[in-house]
Design a protein around this motif. Structure first.
Motif, PDB file in Angstrom:
ATOM      1  N   ILE A   5       0.842  -1.189   0.000  1.00 28.68           N
ATOM      2  CA  ILE A   5       0.000   0.000   0.000  1.00 28.68           C
ATOM      3  C   ILE A   5       0.885   1.249   0.000  1.00 28.68           C
ATOM      4  CG2 ILE A   5      -1.737   1.316   1.282  1.00 28.68           C
ATOM      5  CD1 ILE A   5      -2.650  -1.414   2.473  1.00 28.68           C
ATOM      6  N   LEU A   6       0.553   2.182  -0.878  1.00 22.78           N
ATOM      7  CA  LEU A   6       1.222   3.486  -0.914  1.00 22.78           C
ATOM      8  C   LEU A   6       0.227   4.519  -0.391  1.00 22.78           C
ATOM      9  CD1 LEU A   6       3.789   5.093  -2.144  1.00 22.78           C
ATOM     10  CD2 LEU A   6       2.116   5.816  -3.845  1.00 22.78           C
ATOM     11  N   VAL A   7       0.673   5.343   0.550  1.00 20.85           N
ATOM     12  CA  VAL A   7      -0.179   6.416   1.061  1.00 20.85           C
ATOM     13  C   VAL A   7       0.586   7.732   0.966  1.00 20.85           C
ATOM     14  CG1 VAL A   7       0.425   5.962   3.492  1.00 20.85           C
ATOM     15  CG2 VAL A   7      -1.646   7.229   2.953  1.00 20.85           C
ATOM     16  N   PRO A   8       0.151   8.622   0.076  1.00 19.33           N
ATOM     17  CA  PRO A   8       0.784   9.935   0.007  1.00 19.33           C
ATOM     18  C   PRO A   8       0.280  10.826   1.134  1.00 19.33           C
ATOM     19  CG  PRO A   8      -0.817   9.666  -1.775  1.00 19.33           C
ATOM     20  CD  PRO A   8      -0.814   8.402  -0.991  1.00 19.33           C
ATOM     21  N   THR A   9       1.142  11.716   1.612  1.00 16.70           N
ATOM     22  CA  THR A   9       0.747  12.636   2.670  1.00 16.70           C
ATOM     23  C   THR A   9       1.313  14.017   2.399  1.00 16.70           C
ATOM     24  OG1 THR A   9       0.729  13.055   5.051  1.00 16.70           O
ATOM     25  CG2 THR A   9       2.699  11.991   4.164  1.00 16.70           C
ATOM     26  N   THR A  37       5.723  11.382   0.106  1.00 17.15           N
ATOM     27  CA  THR A  37       5.433  12.803  -0.058  1.00 17.15           C
ATOM     28  C   THR A  37       6.257  13.354  -1.207  1.00 17.15           C
ATOM     29  OG1 THR A  37       5.068  14.884   1.125  1.00 17.15           O
ATOM     30  CG2 THR A  37       7.147  13.745   1.562  1.00 17.15           C
ATOM     31  N   ALA A  38       5.761  14.445  -1.783  1.00 22.61           N
ATOM     32  CA  ALA A  38       6.418  15.052  -2.941  1.00 22.61           C
ATOM     33  C   ALA A  38       6.641  16.541  -2.696  1.00 22.61           C
ATOM     34  CB  ALA A  38       5.584  14.835  -4.196  1.00 22.61           C
ATOM     35  N   PRO A  39       7.771  16.903  -2.056  1.00 19.09           N
ATOM     36  CA  PRO A  39       8.045  18.330  -1.865  1.00 19.09           C
ATOM     37  C   PRO A  39       8.275  18.994  -3.224  1.00 19.09           C
ATOM     38  CG  PRO A  39       9.932  17.004  -1.179  1.00 19.09           C
ATOM     39  CD  PRO A  39       8.826  16.051  -1.515  1.00 19.09           C
ATOM     40  N   ALA A 100       3.934  12.510  -9.328  1.00 13.29           N
ATOM     41  CA  ALA A 100       4.892  11.908  -8.396  1.00 13.29           C
ATOM     42  C   ALA A 100       4.278  10.714  -7.669  1.00 13.29           C
ATOM     43  CB  ALA A 100       5.376  12.953  -7.394  1.00 13.29           C
ATOM     44  N   ILE A 101       3.004  10.821  -7.309  1.00 11.00           N
ATOM     45  CA  ILE A 101       2.323   9.720  -6.614  1.00 11.00           C
ATOM     46  C   ILE A 101       2.206   8.505  -7.524  1.00 11.00           C
ATOM     47  CG2 ILE A 101       0.098   8.980  -5.638  1.00 11.00           C
ATOM     48  CD1 ILE A 101      -0.174  11.992  -4.683  1.00 11.00           C
TER      49      ILE A 101
END
Length: 147
Positions: A5-9, A37-39, A100-101
Motif C-alpha cells: 500500500i502506498l499512502v501519500p501525505t 510525499t512530494a516536496p 509523483a504519486i
C-alpha cells in the motif's frame, strides 16, 4: 490486492487520517506500507520590472524543504507505528504531486493507493483541481479515497 500500500501525505489532518486508514489496512492484510510525499521543486518567480521580490536562495529552499519533509514523514510514520505497523518512507521532488504519486506507486510496485481528498467544491475545485482526481485518472490501481 493489499500486499503493498502506498499512502501519500502532505501533513494535513486529512492526510493523517489516510495514513491511519492505510496502516490499518496494511496490518489487517499483513501487507507493507509506504508513506510518500512530494516536496516541490525550486523555482524562481517571474520578475516584474520595478518590483523587488524577496525569494529564498535555492540552497536555503532545499534545506528548509528537506527539514520539513523529514518532519512530515516522521510524523506520519509515528501514526503507523502507533498501530504497530512498520512503514517505509519515500519522497520525490516534483511540481506535480499526482505525477509523483503515480510514479512512486509504480516504483514501489504498489497494489493499492490510499489517499485523502480535501473535498474542494465548485470554483475552488475548478481552479485548483484535485490531486486525488488526477491520480484516479492516471492509474489503474485501486485507490481508496479518505475524506
Amino acid at each position: 490486492m493489499l500486499e503493498r500500500i502506498l499512502v501519500p501525505t502532505d501533513g494535513s489532518p486529512r492526510s493523517d487520517r489516510a495514513v491511519k486508514a492505510a496502516a490499518i489496512l496494511a496490518k489487517a492484510s499483513n501487507g507493507s506500507l509506504t508513506i510518500f510525499t512530494a516536496p516541490p521543486d525550486y523555482q524562481m518567480p517571474p520578475f516584474t520590472d520595478g518590483y523587488p521580490i524577496d525569494w529564498p536562495a535555492e540552497t536555503i529552499f532545499l534545506k528548509e524543504t528537506a527539514a520539513a519533509t523529514t518532519k512530515l514523514l516522521a510524523h506520519a510514520r509515528k501514526i503507523a507505528a502507533a498501530l504497530k505497523v512498520d512503514a517505509k518512507v519515500a519522497q520525490a521532488r516534483s511540481d506535480s504531486a499526482s505525477d509523483a504519486i503515480v510514479a512512486a506507486a509504480k516504483r514501489e510496485r504498489a497494489t493499492m493507493i490510499v489517499m485523502a481528498s480535501h473535498g474542494r467544491k465548485g470554483l475552488e475545485k475548478l481552479l485548483l483541481g484535485s490531486e486525488t482526481q488526477k491520480v484516479l485518472a492516471r492509474t489503474k490501481l485501486p485507490v481508496l479515497v479518505i475524506r
